[in-house]
Design a protein around this motif. Structure first.
Motif, short mmCIF file in Angstrom:
data_model
loop_
_atom_site.label_atom_id
_atom_site.label_comp_id
_atom_site.label_asym_id
_atom_site.label_seq_id
_atom_site.Cartn_x
_atom_site.Cartn_y
_atom_site.Cartn_z
N THR A 220 -14.04 19.00 1.93
CA THR A 220 -12.70 19.11 2.51
C THR A 220 -12.36 20.58 2.73
OG1 THR A 220 -11.67 19.15 0.32
CG2 THR A 220 -11.97 17.00 1.37
N LEU A 221 -11.29 20.82 3.44
CA LEU A 221 -10.91 22.21 3.74
C LEU A 221 -10.60 23.01 2.48
CD1 LEU A 221 -10.45 24.22 6.01
CD2 LEU A 221 -8.07 23.47 6.12
N PRO A 222 -9.82 22.50 1.50
CA PRO A 222 -9.62 23.28 0.28
C PRO A 222 -10.91 23.64 -0.43
CG PRO A 222 -8.02 21.51 0.40
CD PRO A 222 -9.01 21.27 1.50
N MET A 223 -11.90 22.73 -0.42
CA MET A 223 -13.17 23.03 -1.06
C MET A 223 -13.94 24.08 -0.28
SD MET A 223 -13.14 21.55 -3.82
CE MET A 223 -14.73 22.27 -4.20
N ALA A 224 -13.85 24.04 1.05
CA ALA A 224 -14.50 25.07 1.86
C ALA A 224 -13.89 26.44 1.58
CB ALA A 224 -14.38 24.71 3.34
N ILE A 225 -12.57 26.49 1.46
CA ILE A 225 -11.89 27.75 1.14
C ILE A 225 -12.32 28.24 -0.24
CG2 ILE A 225 -9.64 28.79 0.68
CD1 ILE A 225 -8.47 26.96 2.79
N TYR A 226 -12.38 27.32 -1.20
CA TYR A 226 -12.78 27.69 -2.55
C TYR A 226 -14.20 28.25 -2.58
CZ TYR A 226 -14.02 27.13 -7.48
OH TYR A 226 -14.45 27.34 -8.76
N SER A 227 -15.11 27.63 -1.84
CA SER A 227 -16.50 28.08 -1.80
C SER A 227 -16.59 29.48 -1.20
CB SER A 227 -17.36 27.10 -1.00
OG SER A 227 -17.35 25.82 -1.59
N LYS A 228 -15.85 29.72 -0.13
CA LYS A 228 -15.86 31.04 0.49
C LYS A 228 -15.30 32.11 -0.44
CE LYS A 228 -17.63 30.61 4.64
NZ LYS A 228 -18.78 31.43 5.10
N LEU A 229 -14.22 31.79 -1.12
CA LEU A 229 -13.63 32.75 -2.05
C LEU A 229 -14.56 33.04 -3.21
CD1 LEU A 229 -9.92 31.53 -2.21
CD2 LEU A 229 -10.76 33.63 -1.18
N GLU A 230 -15.37 32.07 -3.59
CA GLU A 230 -16.25 32.23 -4.74
C GLU A 230 -17.47 33.09 -4.42
OE1 GLU A 230 -18.35 29.40 -8.16
OE2 GLU A 230 -17.71 28.55 -6.24
#
Length: 266
Positions: A220-230
Motif C-alpha cells: 500500500t502507499l503508506p508502506m511504500a512511503i515507510y520503505s523509502k524513508l527507511e
C-alpha cells in the motif's frame, strides 16, 4: 446572571488556539516545503524550488501501483463499512431486542483494541485458517476497524432526526421499506457519507495493519512511503505525502459542498 467573558480569557484562549493550530500544521508545512526541494535529500528549508519530484511520482510505477492498491482497498472498505455500520445503527436505535446493547458494544470494540494487537491477531488467524495474508484479508481487517466510525456518525444523526416525520409516514400507510428508503435513509445521509469518508481515510492511511497483513506482491502507499524513508529517503516521499494531503483536502471540500459534513458532526 450571565457575565461577559473577561478580556484576559479571550486573549488567552485565542493565543492557545493559535499555538495549537501552528503545532498541528507546522509539520505539514515542512513536508510540503521539502517536496519542492532541488536537492536529492529531504531537507527544510528547501535550497531551491522545483516540480520535478511531483513529475517523478506521477510517472513512476513504484508509487502509482501502491497508490492504486490503497485506493482500491479504501473504496471497498468505505462502501462495505458504510453498509454494515448503517444497518447496525438502524437496528440498535430503531429496534429494541435482546442483545442490542451487546451488538453495539461489539461493533465499537475495535476502537479500544490497539492496532498492533489486532494486526497480529489477523496475521495469525489468516495464516492458520484463511491461507495466509492477502489483499482480501487486508480489506476485511480495514472494514472491521472502520465500522465504528460509520456507526457513531449515523447514530448521531439518527439521535437528532425528527421521528414525527417517520411516524406520519407510517400513519399514512407507508410500508416499512418505504419509510426506511424515502425518509430515514435520506435523514441519515450526512452521517453515512461522513462515516464512509472517515472509513476511507483510516483505511488509506493505515500502516500498522498493512505492515503485518502484507505479501511480497501487496504494498500500500503508506508502506511504500515507510520503505523509502527507511532505506533511501528523497523529496519524492514528501511529494507523495503532499499529493495525498491535497487529495484529502479536495475530497473534504467537495463532500462538504455536496452533503455537508458539518451536519454529521454538529
Amino acid at each position: 446572571m450571565v457575565h461577559a467573558i473577561p478580556r484576559w480569557a479571550r486573549i488567552g484562549g485565542t493565543a492557545l488556539l493559535v499555538l495549537v493550530t501552528v503545532y498541528m500544521f507546522a509539520p505539514l508545512l515542512v513536508v510540503v516545503g521539502a517536496a519542492f526541494n532541488t536537492t536529492r535529500f529531504l531537507a527544510f528549508p528547501p535550497e531551491g524550488w522545483t516540480f520535478d519530484w511531483f513529475a517523478k511520482v506521477l510517472s513512476d510505477d513504484t508509487w502509482i501501483s501502491p497508490f492504486l492498491t490503497s485506493i482500491q482497498v479504501a473504496l471497498i472498505t468505505a462502501l462495505v463499512a458504510a453498509a454494515i455500520g448503517t444497518m447496525t445503527a438502524l437496528a440498535v436505535t430503531r429496534h429494541r431486542f435482546p442483545g442490542s446493547a451487546f451488538i453495539q458494544s461489539l461493533a465499537m470494540s475495535p476502537l479500544i483494541i490497539p492496532s498492533i494487537i489486532f494486526a497480529i491477531g489477523m496475521l495469525q488467524f489468516s495464516s492458520s485458517y484463511l491461507g495466509g495474508p492477502s489483499q482480501t484479508i487486508l480489506t476485511i481487517a480495514h472494514i472491521v476497524i472502520t465500522i465504528p466510525y460509520v456507526l457513531r456518525t449515523v447514530m448521531g444523526v439518527i439521535a437528532r432526526s425528527d421521528r414525527f416525520t417517520e411516524e406520519a409516514a407510517r400513519v399514512m400507510g407507508a410500508s416499512w421499506w418505504r419509510r426506511y428508503w424515502h425518509i430515514l435513509l435520506p435523514m441519515c445521509r450526512p452521517g453515512i457519507v461522513a462515516g464512509a469518508f472517515l472509513a476511507f481515510i483510516v483505511s488509506f492511511d493505515d500502516a500498522v495493519i498493512a505492515l503485518f497483513v502484507r505479501t511480497p506482491t501487496l504494498e500500500t502507499l503508506p508502506m511504500a512511503i515507510y520503505s523509502k524513508l527507511e532505506f533511501s529517503a528523497d523529496p519524492a516521499v514528501a511529494a507523495v505525502s503532499t499529493l495525498s494531503m491535497a487529495l484529502t483536502a479536495i475530497a473534504i471540500i467537495v463532500i462538504e459542498k455536496v452533503v455537508g459534513l458539518g451536519k454529521a458532526f454538529s
